[in-house]
Write a protein that holds these residues in place. Structure first.
Motif, PDB file in Angstrom:
ATOM      1  N   SER A   1       0.805  -1.216   0.000  1.00 26.21           N
ATOM      2  CA  SER A   1       0.000   0.000   0.000  1.00 26.21           C
ATOM      3  C   SER A   1       0.843   1.273   0.000  1.00 26.21           C
ATOM      4  N   ARG A   2       2.170   1.143   0.121  1.00 26.98           N
ATOM      5  CA  ARG A   2       3.047   2.310  -0.017  1.00 26.98           C
ATOM      6  C   ARG A   2       3.261   2.655  -1.487  1.00 26.98           C
ATOM      7  N   LYS A   3       2.923   1.718  -2.374  1.00 28.32           N
ATOM      8  CA  LYS A   3       3.053   1.941  -3.819  1.00 28.32           C
ATOM      9  C   LYS A   3       1.702   2.399  -4.374  1.00 28.32           C
ATOM     10  N   ASN A   4       1.755   3.067  -5.530  1.00 31.80           N
ATOM     11  CA  ASN A   4       0.535   3.607  -6.140  1.00 31.80           C
ATOM     12  C   ASN A   4       0.312   3.072  -7.540  1.00 31.80           C
ATOM     13  N   LEU A   5      -0.926   3.149  -7.936  1.00 29.86           N
ATOM     14  CA  LEU A   5      -1.378   2.787  -9.273  1.00 29.86           C
ATOM     15  C   LEU A   5      -2.149   3.993  -9.790  1.00 29.86           C
ATOM     16  N   CYS A   6      -1.873   4.408 -10.996  1.00 32.54           N
ATOM     17  CA  CYS A   6      -2.554   5.554 -11.581  1.00 32.54           C
ATOM     18  C   CYS A   6      -3.335   5.090 -12.810  1.00 32.54           C
ATOM     19  N   LEU A   7      -4.607   5.462 -12.881  1.00 25.77           N
ATOM     20  CA  LEU A   7      -5.461   5.119 -14.020  1.00 25.77           C
ATOM     21  C   LEU A   7      -5.942   6.407 -14.667  1.00 25.77           C
ATOM     22  N   THR A   8      -5.651   6.556 -15.953  1.00 27.16           N
ATOM     23  CA  THR A   8      -6.140   7.681 -16.740  1.00 27.16           C
ATOM     24  C   THR A   8      -7.093   7.135 -17.797  1.00 27.16           C
ATOM     25  N   ILE A   9      -8.252   7.749 -17.919  1.00 29.75           N
ATOM     26  CA  ILE A   9      -9.227   7.351 -18.942  1.00 29.75           C
ATOM     27  C   ILE A   9      -9.413   8.537 -19.876  1.00 29.75           C
ATOM     28  N   ARG A  10      -9.191   8.289 -21.162  1.00 30.38           N
ATOM     29  CA  ARG A  10      -9.424   9.297 -22.200  1.00 30.38           C
ATOM     30  C   ARG A  10     -10.405   8.721 -23.206  1.00 30.38           C
ATOM     31  N   TYR A  11     -11.311   9.564 -23.670  1.00 30.56           N
ATOM     32  CA  TYR A  11     -12.219   9.084 -24.707  1.00 30.56           C
ATOM     33  C   TYR A  11     -12.676  10.213 -25.611  1.00 30.56           C
ATOM     34  N   ASP A  12     -13.050   9.806 -26.822  1.00 35.84           N
ATOM     35  CA  ASP A  12     -13.683  10.703 -27.782  1.00 35.84           C
ATOM     36  C   ASP A  12     -14.765   9.896 -28.495  1.00 35.84           C
ATOM     37  N   GLN A  13     -15.197  10.323 -29.650  1.00 28.48           N
ATOM     38  CA  GLN A  13     -16.270   9.603 -30.351  1.00 28.48           C
ATOM     39  C   GLN A  13     -15.812   8.260 -30.919  1.00 28.48           C
ATOM     40  N   LYS A  14     -14.495   8.076 -31.072  1.00 28.67           N
ATOM     41  CA  LYS A  14     -13.978   6.889 -31.736  1.00 28.67           C
ATOM     42  C   LYS A  14     -13.502   5.786 -30.797  1.00 28.67           C
ATOM     43  N   GLU A  15     -12.901   6.166 -29.655  1.00 28.06           N
ATOM     44  CA  GLU A  15     -12.361   5.138 -28.773  1.00 28.06           C
ATOM     45  C   GLU A  15     -12.217   5.617 -27.340  1.00 28.06           C
ATOM     46  N   ILE A  16     -12.077   4.627 -26.453  1.00 29.92           N
ATOM     47  CA  ILE A  16     -11.776   4.862 -25.043  1.00 29.92           C
ATOM     48  C   ILE A  16     -10.398   4.251 -24.798  1.00 29.92           C
ATOM     49  N   ILE A  17      -9.519   5.015 -24.134  1.00 36.18           N
ATOM     50  CA  ILE A  17      -8.187   4.514 -23.800  1.00 36.18           C
ATOM     51  C   ILE A  17      -8.028   4.554 -22.281  1.00 36.18           C
ATOM     52  N   PHE A  18      -7.659   3.406 -21.729  1.00 36.87           N
ATOM     53  CA  PHE A  18      -7.381   3.287 -20.301  1.00 36.87           C
ATOM     54  C   PHE A  18      -5.871   3.131 -20.183  1.00 36.87           C
ATOM     55  N   GLU A  19      -5.228   4.039 -19.459  1.00 37.80           N
ATOM     56  CA  GLU A  19      -3.782   3.954 -19.287  1.00 37.80           C
ATOM     57  C   GLU A  19      -3.487   3.749 -17.810  1.00 37.80           C
ATOM     58  N   LEU A  20      -2.844   2.629 -17.510  1.00 36.35           N
ATOM     59  CA  LEU A  20      -2.497   2.276 -16.130  1.00 36.35           C
ATOM     60  C   LEU A  20      -0.993   2.385 -15.960  1.00 36.35           C
TER      61      LEU A  20
END
Length: 136
Positions: free
Chosen positions: A58-77
């Motif tokens: 739990s001292r480490k982190n995970l970052c999730l970014t979600i980007r989307y437009d009309q064509k696609e959704i991108i999940f970046e971990l």
């Protein structure tokens, strides 16, 4: 649209991540089935990163970014744990898992079936997993 969350590598945070994905994707108007499949895929990758890559530290982190437009959704971990090496991954025989009652070991295969494109990169000490879902 871009939305981002950072959580500690504790499995109790998977619930927070699922809620974040659900809330972020509400404006996209996905079918219930597609939304649930996406939540499952993101949850599976996050669980793998928390449990296997970061050993539930739990001292480490995970970052999730979600980007989307009309064509696609991108999940970046992003995390700084042990990297997943896609070249070493061998797709499990799901029928054997069912026949023998083996639990686990099929998450990455499931994610590969749900998502349209899955990428793994390492930049210095940062591991990046990108999940792409194309909107039809």
């Amino acid at each position: 649209m871009t939305n981002k969350i950072r959580v500690s590598c504790d499995r109790k945070n998977l619930k927070i991540i699922r809620a974040f994905v659900t809330d972020t994707l509400l404006p996209v108007h996905l079918s219930e089935i597609t939304l649930n499949q996406i939540i499952l895929a993101v949850d599976e990758i996050c669980a793998n990163l928390i449990i296997h890559s970061n050993h539930e530290d739990s001292r480490k982190n995970l970052c999730l970014t979600i980007r989307y437009d009309q064509k696609e959704i991108i999940f970046e971990l992003e995390d700084n744990g042990t990297p997943f090496v896609q070249a070493n991954y061998k797709e499990p025989n799901i029928h054997d898992h069912i026949r023998t009652g083996k639990k686990g070991g099929v998450g990455v295969a499931l994610v590969n079936r749900i998502m349209d494109k899955v990428e793994y990169d390492v930049h210095g000490s940062t591991n990046i997993c990108r999940l792409h879902k194309y909107l039809k």
